[in-house]
Write a protein that holds these residues in place. Sequence first.
Motif, mmCIF file in Angstrom:
data_model
loop_
_atom_site.group_PDB
_atom_site.id
_atom_site.type_symbol
_atom_site.label_atom_id
_atom_site.label_comp_id
_atom_site.label_asym_id
_atom_site.label_seq_id
_atom_site.Cartn_x
_atom_site.Cartn_y
_atom_site.Cartn_z
ATOM 1 N N GLU A 1 8.030 -6.379 -3.509
ATOM 2 C CA GLU A 1 7.150 -7.413 -4.071
ATOM 3 C C GLU A 1 7.967 -8.592 -4.600
ATOM 4 O O GLU A 1 7.601 -9.750 -4.390
ATOM 5 C CB GLU A 1 6.274 -6.829 -5.177
ATOM 6 C CG GLU A 1 5.178 -5.918 -4.640
ATOM 7 C CD GLU A 1 4.394 -5.220 -5.736
ATOM 8 O OE1 GLU A 1 3.200 -4.951 -5.509
ATOM 9 O OE2 GLU A 1 4.967 -4.933 -6.809
ATOM 10 N N ARG A 2 9.074 -8.294 -5.258
ATOM 11 C CA ARG A 2 9.934 -9.365 -5.774
ATOM 12 C C ARG A 2 10.535 -10.179 -4.617
ATOM 13 O O ARG A 2 10.546 -11.403 -4.646
ATOM 14 C CB ARG A 2 11.056 -8.802 -6.657
ATOM 15 C CG ARG A 2 10.606 -8.473 -8.082
ATOM 16 C CD ARG A 2 11.789 -8.209 -8.992
ATOM 17 N NE ARG A 2 12.601 -7.076 -8.605
ATOM 18 C CZ ARG A 2 12.341 -5.795 -8.906
ATOM 19 N NH1 ARG A 2 11.291 -5.484 -9.641
ATOM 20 N NH2 ARG A 2 13.135 -4.831 -8.498
ATOM 21 N N LYS B 1 0.393 -12.125 2.106
ATOM 22 C CA LYS B 1 -0.782 -11.357 1.684
ATOM 23 C C LYS B 1 -0.726 -9.923 2.205
ATOM 24 O O LYS B 1 -1.040 -8.987 1.485
ATOM 25 C CB LYS B 1 -2.066 -12.040 2.158
ATOM 26 C CG LYS B 1 -2.400 -13.288 1.371
ATOM 27 C CD LYS B 1 -3.608 -13.998 1.939
ATOM 28 C CE LYS B 1 -3.815 -15.323 1.228
ATOM 29 N NZ LYS B 1 -4.850 -16.136 1.848
ATOM 30 N N VAL B 2 -0.315 -9.776 3.464
ATOM 31 C CA VAL B 2 -0.227 -8.441 4.074
ATOM 32 C C VAL B 2 0.803 -7.590 3.330
ATOM 33 O O VAL B 2 0.555 -6.414 3.024
ATOM 34 C CB VAL B 2 0.126 -8.542 5.578
ATOM 35 C CG1 VAL B 2 0.569 -7.198 6.136
ATOM 36 C CG2 VAL B 2 -1.063 -9.078 6.358
ATOM 37 N N ILE B 3 1.951 -8.168 3.001
ATOM 38 C CA ILE B 3 3.006 -7.424 2.295
ATOM 39 C C ILE B 3 2.508 -6.966 0.928
ATOM 40 O O ILE B 3 2.670 -5.796 0.553
ATOM 41 C CB ILE B 3 4.288 -8.277 2.161
ATOM 42 C CG1 ILE B 3 4.939 -8.450 3.531
ATOM 43 C CG2 ILE B 3 5.278 -7.642 1.178
ATOM 44 C CD1 ILE B 3 6.028 -9.503 3.584
ATOM 45 N N LEU C 1 1.444 1.609 7.115
ATOM 46 C CA LEU C 1 1.880 0.576 6.173
ATOM 47 C C LEU C 1 3.381 0.691 5.902
ATOM 48 O O LEU C 1 4.074 -0.321 5.777
ATOM 49 C CB LEU C 1 1.095 0.678 4.858
ATOM 50 C CG LEU C 1 -0.400 0.370 4.957
ATOM 51 C CD1 LEU C 1 -1.074 0.583 3.608
ATOM 52 C CD2 LEU C 1 -0.636 -1.043 5.462
ATOM 53 N N PHE C 2 3.857 1.921 5.823
ATOM 54 C CA PHE C 2 5.288 2.164 5.631
ATOM 55 C C PHE C 2 6.086 1.531 6.777
ATOM 56 O O PHE C 2 7.063 0.818 6.558
ATOM 57 C CB PHE C 2 5.560 3.674 5.548
ATOM 58 C CG PHE C 2 7.012 4.040 5.576
ATOM 59 C CD1 PHE C 2 7.808 3.880 4.446
ATOM 60 C CD2 PHE C 2 7.607 4.528 6.738
ATOM 61 C CE1 PHE C 2 9.161 4.210 4.464
ATOM 62 C CE2 PHE C 2 8.954 4.857 6.769
ATOM 63 C CZ PHE C 2 9.726 4.698 5.628
ATOM 64 N N GLU C 3 5.631 1.769 8.022
ATOM 65 C CA GLU C 3 6.326 1.225 9.200
ATOM 66 C C GLU C 3 6.197 -0.297 9.262
ATOM 67 O O GLU C 3 7.125 -0.988 9.684
ATOM 68 C CB GLU C 3 5.788 1.861 10.480
ATOM 69 C CG GLU C 3 6.243 3.301 10.633
ATOM 70 C CD GLU C 3 5.738 3.963 11.910
ATOM 71 O OE1 GLU C 3 4.999 3.311 12.685
ATOM 72 O OE2 GLU C 3 6.077 5.138 12.125
ATOM 73 N N LEU C 4 5.059 -0.812 8.830
ATOM 74 C CA LEU C 4 4.874 -2.257 8.811
ATOM 75 C C LEU C 4 5.922 -2.915 7.909
ATOM 76 O O LEU C 4 6.570 -3.889 8.290
ATOM 77 C CB LEU C 4 3.467 -2.610 8.311
ATOM 78 C CG LEU C 4 3.185 -4.100 8.124
ATOM 79 C CD1 LEU C 4 3.034 -4.798 9.472
ATOM 80 C CD2 LEU C 4 1.945 -4.310 7.289
#
Length: 199
Positions: free
Chosen positions: A120-121, A75-77, A92-95
């Motif tokens: 996403e894939r 969900k986070v991704i 978010l980029f670093e996450l």
Amino acid sequence: MIYNSLDIIPYKTFFKIVESGNIQLLSDTEKDLKVLTELWVSLYQQHVDKEGASLQEKKIFRISKEISALESQYKVILMACEALRFDFNNDLFELLTLGYGYVLRITDEEVYYQDIEQIERESKSIKVKINVLSKLLPKVNQGQEYSIDDVMASYCSILGYQIGDFNSITYTAFYGYEKQVHAKIQSIKKQELKSNKNG
């Protein structure tokens, strides 16, 4: 209201969460999935640690915990990808890149959006892992012969008194009644043995 202890969570609610995985039943105020997941892990660990927990229960707990962690990660991704589509955010980029090891190039706009789609894939592999782990959990028997209400009613009959509203009896109260029922059954068995020896 938030059910943050086995002393207050209704027994039926606890097992609805076990069967459905819907940790949102833990609270009507707290909506943060990370907070609810941590709370559920704590409650379920207490359940597993209780006297007499089987190896099967411990295995189920471990698998359920892993599934919850993977669901949260997935969900986070997806949320991070969705947010980054509209506006760049360094956290978010670093996450995604440092936290989860995905490649997200920010040098070219077209490549940036292609990388988001690729993330996403690739993240769909998490869903595959979740499905594989879910198959290791025991199947919930939809046609159960006895419901929790039936068990509570039988406890009332054995103990000789009403134990309360079945929907509000807490986990710890139910466990206390269960111990009383087992003690009474053992007492009855001992009395029967004595009368058989004397008869």
